[in-house]
Scaffold this active site. Structure first.
Site, mmCIF file in Angstrom:
data_model
loop_
_atom_site.group_PDB
_atom_site.id
_atom_site.type_symbol
_atom_site.label_atom_id
_atom_site.label_comp_id
_atom_site.label_asym_id
_atom_site.label_seq_id
_atom_site.Cartn_x
_atom_site.Cartn_y
_atom_site.Cartn_z
ATOM 1 N N ASP A 64 0.802 -1.227 0.000
ATOM 2 C CA ASP A 64 0.000 0.000 0.000
ATOM 3 C C ASP A 64 0.836 1.279 0.000
ATOM 4 O O ASP A 64 0.369 2.336 -0.379
ATOM 5 C CB ASP A 64 -0.934 0.015 1.221
ATOM 6 N N HIS A 65 2.096 1.179 0.410
ATOM 7 C CA HIS A 65 2.906 2.396 0.539
ATOM 8 C C HIS A 65 3.584 2.775 -0.773
ATOM 9 O O HIS A 65 3.433 3.859 -1.296
ATOM 10 C CB HIS A 65 3.982 2.198 1.611
ATOM 11 N N ASP A 119 3.907 -1.315 11.408
ATOM 12 C CA ASP A 119 3.519 0.041 11.037
ATOM 13 C C ASP A 119 2.897 0.668 12.281
ATOM 14 O O ASP A 119 2.121 0.019 12.984
ATOM 15 C CB ASP A 119 2.495 0.020 9.892
ATOM 16 N N ARG A 379 -0.189 12.985 10.051
ATOM 17 C CA ARG A 379 1.149 13.502 10.397
ATOM 18 C C ARG A 379 1.504 14.681 9.505
ATOM 19 O O ARG A 379 1.215 14.646 8.307
ATOM 20 C CB ARG A 379 2.214 12.412 10.208
ATOM 21 N N SER A 533 6.885 6.968 12.992
ATOM 22 C CA SER A 533 6.713 5.676 12.321
ATOM 23 C C SER A 533 7.473 4.551 13.011
ATOM 24 O O SER A 533 8.330 4.767 13.865
ATOM 25 C CB SER A 533 7.174 5.779 10.878
ATOM 26 N N ARG A 535 9.333 2.524 11.205
ATOM 27 C CA ARG A 535 10.344 2.062 10.226
ATOM 28 C C ARG A 535 11.679 1.774 10.909
ATOM 29 O O ARG A 535 12.309 2.652 11.493
ATOM 30 C CB ARG A 535 10.484 3.082 9.087
HETATM 31 C C1 MIC Z 1 4.146 6.319 8.249
HETATM 32 O O1 MIC Z 1 2.976 6.677 8.324
HETATM 33 O O2 MIC Z 1 5.111 7.027 8.604
HETATM 34 C C2 MIC Z 1 4.447 4.942 7.706
HETATM 35 C C3 MIC Z 1 5.105 5.130 6.407
HETATM 36 O O3 MIC Z 1 3.250 4.244 7.523
HETATM 37 C C4 MIC Z 1 5.352 4.222 8.725
HETATM 38 C C5 MIC Z 1 5.908 2.958 8.265
HETATM 39 C C6 MIC Z 1 7.065 3.106 7.317
HETATM 40 O O4 MIC Z 1 7.891 4.000 7.450
HETATM 41 O O5 MIC Z 1 7.167 2.270 6.434
HETATM 42 C C7 MIC Z 1 4.687 3.984 10.083
HETATM 43 O O6 MIC Z 1 3.811 4.729 10.472
HETATM 44 O O7 MIC Z 1 5.125 3.089 10.829
HETATM 45 FE FE1 SF4 Z 2 -0.019 4.929 5.040
HETATM 46 FE FE2 SF4 Z 2 1.306 5.575 7.281
HETATM 47 FE FE3 SF4 Z 2 -0.097 7.404 5.907
HETATM 48 FE FE4 SF4 Z 2 -1.367 5.525 7.196
HETATM 49 S S1 SF4 Z 2 -0.081 7.109 8.103
HETATM 50 S S2 SF4 Z 2 -1.808 6.235 5.138
HETATM 51 S S3 SF4 Z 2 -0.008 3.781 6.950
HETATM 52 S S4 SF4 Z 2 1.722 6.323 5.222
#
Ligand code: MIC
Ligand code: SF4
Length: 641
Positions: A64-65, A119, A379, A533, A535
């Protein structure tokens, strides 16, 4: 004494420890989820454990990313994920099926069970009374291999919701109010359990918006009871069989309590560049807006998108404004299309994107220089949108849609009565984009593209460290600051040597060169270092560059766990004022590390440049100390009998 919901679920999943605040507990995991940007690492780590089949009740891998596929890398990653899933007993949600959290809520969430996901917004399914925790990929890999997940028993906070929301005021405003009151650090070491008479007035999707963004509070997770609303939701999903009541005992006790009167809330907005920088929309209404983005795992339910569609029906977005819609799931997309919402949105000038994270993680739609972007997301850290120095405001889909219509930030109440959204009676379930694992795993060949590089390893912790401070950063540094995402970098998530070139790139472009010249070193942070996140690249890439320790005023939960998992020593300053006596370029000596991490809580370090002794704590459990000594969780796991 009665039990609260958290105690009940943790109690039935407890493997080690006692449910005592501050103590380490190990819990069994029923379900896991991964997404593509964290998933490749998680599965490489899972493969390294040499287990033939996942040991969970359900494991699912979402894509999805990183769906943009600007080069061969992403599709290679997707193929790797698909074949690895088929081989090891994991379900696979294909690109286009939707954002992991929304799809999981709709298709797999189960009240009373425990979900671990790579995530941070895995917490979304807390909306159905499931205990859901975000973690690094390696922790998820261990859970898939049948190992317990370890965490420090958080405090349980009862959030009593009273009454019901006024017209135009939404679940997003509830969680923005929480952020206004508590800040991005307010949930650290806590689980928010929602209760009170206001709960029954919120649908599961509304609850999920609140539990989703509990991640922004730094909370371990958030959870709602499972009740009539939950049953209705699961019935719609054709999954009433997984429903069970989950509620707190009448005599349940909590570590803390707070109350929100839903009727007193107003439309709120988080201003740049932190989700807790909250004020009332009306206080800054009139601000010219260039871009509006609706969607993400926080706010893209049928109700959210149909509200936007109904507001915009028969109208046109102003010529200076760009509107994008990214539906959270294929299911929602289909329902909005069947209700003619997509037609209304297209005719109003909206740009319909696929069901994926999209602009939320900087996969396109990076705002122009000096422009204002208003988003229904969760965010708004600096640069996350893909544009350094961006100005991103976070609001409800209602506020976003009305703003898209007017071209300026608008309190939706100015529009008069809110639209009436038709209540869906029935939805057709079509899981054609969710692939079950292969019935013949031995015949599945795992496909590995050239961009999928081996996992770098760290050796055991040395006896002593004497290293230079490579960078000193302030409070609330997010993983988006440490290891940015976005269209360019997400393609490198399976290639640590390549992605390492971008560590701290938006904070200090000279960082990587310096780290390489010095052969690694130490990082210094303020409060809540590593928020945001899950990550693990924010730990893995610095590890690859030779970072051996991070000294900070405090750490965010998931990032601290990731540092330990990859053999980086997290040290917390005993006196925050000592932060001021460390500067970039100073040399820090950490003598006798092995002894300090195993025998005492305190680690005395010396700033040899300033000739100053500094007291820090490591706060490691004995298990974590062993992980660090072994040079990370993978090495440690191999030492176990
Ligand atoms: C995000 O919202 O920052 C992400 C991308 O979903 C991350 C995961 C990632 O960095 O792959 C998260 O929230 O954990
Ligand atoms: Fe995707 Fe993270 Fe954004 Fe949710 S907050 S839509 S999981 S990138």
């Amino acid at each position: 004494m009665g039990k609260n919901i958290v105690q009940k679920i943790l109690g039935t999943h407890l493997v080690t420890g006692k449910l005592k605040v501050g103590e380490e507990i190990g819990i069994s995991i029923d379900q896991t989820l991964t997404q593509d940007a964290t998933g490749t690492m998680a599965y490489l780590q899972f493969e390294a454990m040499e287990i033939p089949h996942v040991k969970t009740k359900l494991s699912i891998s979402y894509v999805d990313h990183n769906t943009l596929q600007t080069g061969f890398e992403s599709m290679d990653d997707h193929l790797y994920l698909q074949t690895v899933a088929a081989k090891y007993g994991i379900y696979f949600s294909r690109p286009g099926n939707g954002i992991c959290h929304q799809v999981h809520l709709e298709r797999f969430s189960a009240p009373g069970e425990v979900l671990l996901g790579s995530d941070s917004h895995t917490t979304t399914s807390g909306g159905v009374g499931m205990l859901t925790i975000g973690a690094g990929g390696l922790d998820v890999a261990v859970a898939m291999a049948g190992g317990p997940f370890y965490l420090t028993m958080p405090k349980v906070v009862l959030v009593k919701l009273k009454g019901s929301l006024k017209p135009w005021v939404t679940a997003k405003d509830v969680i923005l109010e929480m952020l206004r009151r508590l800040t991005v650090r307010g949930g650290i070491g806590k689980i928010f359990e929602y209760g009170g008479d206001g709960v029954e007035n919120l649908t599961v999707y509304e609850r999920a918006t609140i539990t989703n963004m509990g991640a922004e509070l730094g909370a371990t997770t958030s959870i709602f009871p499972s009740d009539r609303q939950t049953r209705k939701f699961l019935k719609m999903q054709g999954r009433e069989n997984v429903w069970k009541r989950v509620k707190a005992d009448k005599t349940a006790e909590y570590d803390e309590e707070m109350e929100i009167d839903l009727a007193e809330l107003e439309p709120l907005v988080a201003k740049p560049r932190s989700p807790d920088n909250v004020c009332k929309v009306k206080e800054i209404a009139g601000l010219k807006v260039d871009q509006v983005c609706i969607g993400s795992c926080t706010n893209s339910s049928y109700h959210d998108l149909m509200t936007a569609a109904t507001i915009l029906k028969g109208k046109s977005v102003p010529s200076h404004l760009s509107l994008t819609i990214s539906p959270g799931s294929k299911q929602v997309y289909e329902q909005v299309a069947k209700s003619s919402g997509v037609t209304s949105l297209i005719l109003a000038g909206a740009r319909m994107l696929e069901s994926a994270c999209g602009p939320c993680i900087g996969m396109g739609q990076a705002p122009g220089t000096g422009t204002v972007s208003v988003r229904g997301f969760n965010r708004n850290f600096d640069g996350r949108s893909g544009t350094k120095g961006d100005t991103v405001y976070l609001v409800s889909p209602e506020t976003a849609a009305v703003t898209a219509l007017k071209g300026v930030l608008t309190d939706p109440r100015d529009l008069g009565d809110p639209p009436k959204i038709p209540i869906l009676k029935k939805i057709e379930i079509n899981d054609n984009m969710i692939l079950p694992p292969s019935p013949n795993p031995e015949n599945v060949q795992v496909v590995r593209g050239p961009n999928i590089k081996e996992l770098p390893k760290r050796g055991p912790l040395p006896e002593a460290l004497s290293d230079e401070v490579l960078i000193k950063v302030g409070d609330n540094i997010s993983t988006d600051h440490i290891m940015p995402a976005g269209a360019k970098l997400l393609t490198l998530r399976s290639n640590i040597p390549a992605i390492s070139e971008y560590v701290f790139v938006n904070v200090d472009p000279g960082f990587v060169k310096r780290a390489k010249e010095k052969g690694g070193g130490i990082l210094v942070g303020g409060k809540n270092y590593g928020q945001g996140s899950s990550r693990e690249h924010a730990a893995l890439a610095p590890m690859y560059l030779g970072v051996k320790a991070v000294i900070a005023k405090s750490f965010a939960r998931i990032h601290r766990a990731n540092l330990i998992n990859f053999g980086i020593l997290p040290l917390t300053l005993k006196n925050e004022s000592d932060y001021d006596v460390i500067a970039q370029g100073d040399f820090i000596e950490i003598p006798d590390i092995k002894k300090s991490v195993t025998t005492s809580d305190t680690v005395e370090i010396k700033n040899t440049t300033k000739n100053k002794q500094i007291s820090t704590t490591h706060d490691l459990t004995s298990r974590q100390a062993q992980i660090l000594l072994a040079g990370g969780l993978l090495n440690y796991t191999k030492t176990l009998p």
